[in-house]
Structures are given as C-alpha cells and as structure tokens.
Design an enzyme around this catalytic site. Structure first.
Site, PDB file in Angstrom:
ATOM      1  N   SER A  24      45.650  48.939  45.118  1.00 51.73           N
ATOM      2  CA  SER A  24      46.023  48.057  46.220  1.00 51.73           C
ATOM      3  C   SER A  24      47.540  48.102  46.373  1.00 51.73           C
ATOM      4  CB  SER A  24      45.505  46.639  45.972  1.00 51.73           C
ATOM      5  OG  SER A  24      45.753  45.808  47.087  1.00 51.73           O
ATOM      6  N   HIS A  44      43.418  49.627  49.330  1.00 54.58           N
ATOM      7  CA  HIS A  44      43.513  48.504  50.257  1.00 54.58           C
ATOM      8  C   HIS A  44      44.686  48.745  51.205  1.00 54.58           C
ATOM      9  CE1 HIS A  44      41.613  45.778  46.939  1.00 54.58           C
ATOM     10  NE2 HIS A  44      40.722  46.553  47.523  1.00 54.58           N
ATOM     11  N   ASP A  58      40.049  42.768  42.401  1.00 55.39           N
ATOM     12  CA  ASP A  58      39.073  43.729  42.912  1.00 55.39           C
ATOM     13  C   ASP A  58      38.961  44.925  41.969  1.00 55.39           C
ATOM     14  OD1 ASP A  58      37.212  44.853  44.674  1.00 55.39           O
ATOM     15  OD2 ASP A  58      38.771  46.051  45.636  1.00 55.39           O
TER      16      ASP A  58
END
Length: 352
Positions: free
Chosen positions: A173, A200, A293
């Site tokens: 991310s 992400h 995540d």
C-alpha cells in the site's frame, strides 16, 4: 493526530486548479492551507519558512518539474508529499510513479474534468490522503537508496522439507510502488513463477502503474484479466477498484465483490484464495502499507504450510500491514527490502 489542523502547502502552476485545491482543502476542518505556490522553485524557497506538515505536489510544472522538486525536498527538508496528477497522460503517470520512487507517498487524481459525483469523491480522497500522509515519518526515505542497516535477528527456523512453490502473491500500500520495483527488479527475467500483485492506488492510475512497473523490472507486467491463466515469469496486477484472486481451477478471478476492510483490491482476498487453492505451494509477500490488509490472508497461507515474507520495520515506509501479519503469526520471516528479491529468487530456484 494533533488537535491542530494539518498544515498544507499547495504546489500547482495552474491558477484555476490552485484555487480549486485551496477551496477543497480549506473546507476540510482537519486541514489548513499555509502556502499555495505556482512553481517548484517557489516551493523550495518557501519551505523553510512555512514548514508545512504535508505538500500537495503537481507533477507538470514550469522549470523544475515535480519529480525533481520531490527529490530536492526529500534531500533538503523531508516532508510528506502527495502527488496530484492527471490520470490520463502517459508522461504525467511516468513522472508520478518516479516521484513515488523518489520519496512521495501517494498519488491522487486532479479534481478537474469530471462529473459532480466524481469531483466530490476525488476531493475527499485528496483531503484524506493529505491528512493521513502528514503523519508518515518520511525522513527514512533518504536512507533507502543506500540502505546499510544490519538485517534483523534470525527468525525461528522453518521446516527444511517444503513443497515447491507454484505461484507468488505480493501486496503493498503506502510506499508500495518503489518497494515493488525493488523486489521485482531483483528477480531474473526467467523467474519461474507467476506473480499476482495487489497495490492500493486510485483506480485511474492502475494501468499507468502497471506500464511503469513493466518498464523498471525484468518481467512483463500487465493488468490481470478475469479468466486468464497465469503464466510463469509474468506479473498480473489487480485492476483499479477490483479484487484479484486465484480460482480453484488455477485461473485468475477479477471481481467487483464488496470491499474488505474498505479495500478493493484486498490483499487478504488474494492471499486467502492462494491458501485455499495452493496450500503449501503458495508464496506470499506483504510489504509496506497502512492498516492491516493482507495480514489475515497471510496467516491463512502460513497455516496451510506456505512460506510467507514480510518487509522488516527497518525499511518499511509504513510498518502497518507487515507488522499486523507478524503480530498475528502470519510471517515465516521478516526481511529488509533489499533482501526480499534475492530470497524469492532462491525459493523459486528450489521449485524447479
């Protein structure tokens, strides 16, 4: 977060867009605009005086562009930078991705040329990114190119007998693009495993991200397509706002299923599908990023006997996602970024 509003510097050459960004940011009670300048040169001049908490950086600037400005700022007065870029121009996307590699933390779309709903969504994204990224300790970014820190303490030994890996899943991310470039860039052009990748990032930038990544690593990179069979030595990137998973039959699933913990794509869904489909033949890697995540999915992979790697805190831009995986017991080993690619190459060779 501090009770005081986050101090934002806007760097944007277009007067219209500069005023629009000023308006958008000023409406958010979490933020306050302390400077709005038209060039990188002005930004560098004002930076020591204004000392913003975060910078909104245009990429296509007159004179010094946003990429060089990012490099200079990270060398002279490290400050969190959020790139505000056009999502449709290849040149802007390339400069934006390289700015991330130079130390910028994220890239979001300019709030121009879109319908009202899209404008509100992008405006909210800009403000949220500026607010969140203001807290990232970016001084670490100056160390990355010449990283010399000692590796972490030796992990607990893993069982010597392990089934050969059949596929690599990797996710990141905040800080992900340069980390992914470094890890995948260390792999050989004949790397024998397919690679499934979750990053992400705003949906508008994913095609440009895949194209950029393909230009800096030896493996071919493309957005994943639903129903596609993954091939060895190819990298398949989750498309914007879509989950990427491995079906039990071995083909790729690209879906618009509901977000998981507000993420779509979700690394946890990728890793979970690998755990269910491949068992001990999966290979999972979780890199820098905010939140958790991927952590639960990595736990499931390891429970099925797969080998899992997390980025060590010493190199992670944001030690959130990998820290969660370590805390939950989902990490077989934590490695500094420069050691992950070589370890993957070693594991892949053992799979031949």
């Amino acid at each position: 977060m501090s009770s005081q509003p986050v101090r934002v510097m806007i760097v944007e050459d277009s007067l219209v867009v500069r005023r629009l960004l000023n308006h958008i940011i000023s409406r958010d009670p979490r933020l306050t605009v302390v400077a709005a300048v038209a060039s990188a040169e002005e930004a560098l001049q004002e930076l020591p005086r204004v000392r913003p908490d975060v910078i909104s950086m245009d990429i296509r600037l007159p004179g010094m562009d946003g990429l060089e400005a990012t490099r200079r700022i990270m060398a002279e007065q490290p400050t969190p930078i959020v790139v505000i870029a056009d999502s449709v121009e290849d040149s802007s996307l390339r400069i934006s991705m390289n700015a991330l590699r130079a130390g910028a933390l994220s890239v979001v779309e300019k709030p121009v040329g879109m319908e009202t709903g899209g404008h509100e969504r992008v405006s909210e994204t800009i403000c949220t990114q500026l607010y969140i990224m203001s807290e990232v300790p970016v001084i670490r970014r100056r160390m990355m190119a010449g990283f010399r820190a000692a590796p972490p303490a030796a992990p607990r030994p893993e069982p010597a007998a392990r089934q050969p890996a059949a596929l690599l899943g990797i996710a990141a991310s905040t800080g992900g693009p340069p980390a992914l470039a470094q890890v995948l860039g260390a792999l050989s052009a004949d790397f024998p495993l397919p690679v499934l990748l979750v990053q992400h990032m705003g949906a508008a930038f994913m095609e440009g991200f895949a194209k950029w990544l393909g230009g800096v690593v030896p493996l071919p990179v493309a957005l994943a397509r639903d129903g596609e069979t993954p091939r060895p030595g190819h990298v398949y990137v989750a498309p914007g706002d879509c989950h990427l998973m491995l079906a039990p039959q071995g083909y790729l699933r690209v879906t618009k299923d509901r977000p998981v913990a507000s993420q779509r794509p979700a690394a946890t869904l990728l890793f979970r599908s690998m755990a269910e489909t491949l068992g001990p033949r999966g290979l999972g890697v979780l890199l820098t990023g905010m939140g958790e995540d991927g952590a639960v999915g990595l736990v499931q992979m390891r429970q099925e006997g797969a080998f899992t790697i997390t980025e060590h805190e010493s190199t992670a831009v944001v030690y959130g996602m990998p820290a969660a995986a370590v805390r939950m017991g989902g990490s077989s080993i934590s490695l500094p970024l420069p050691l992950i690619g070589p370890r993957l190459q070693q594991l892949a060779r053992a799979s031949l």
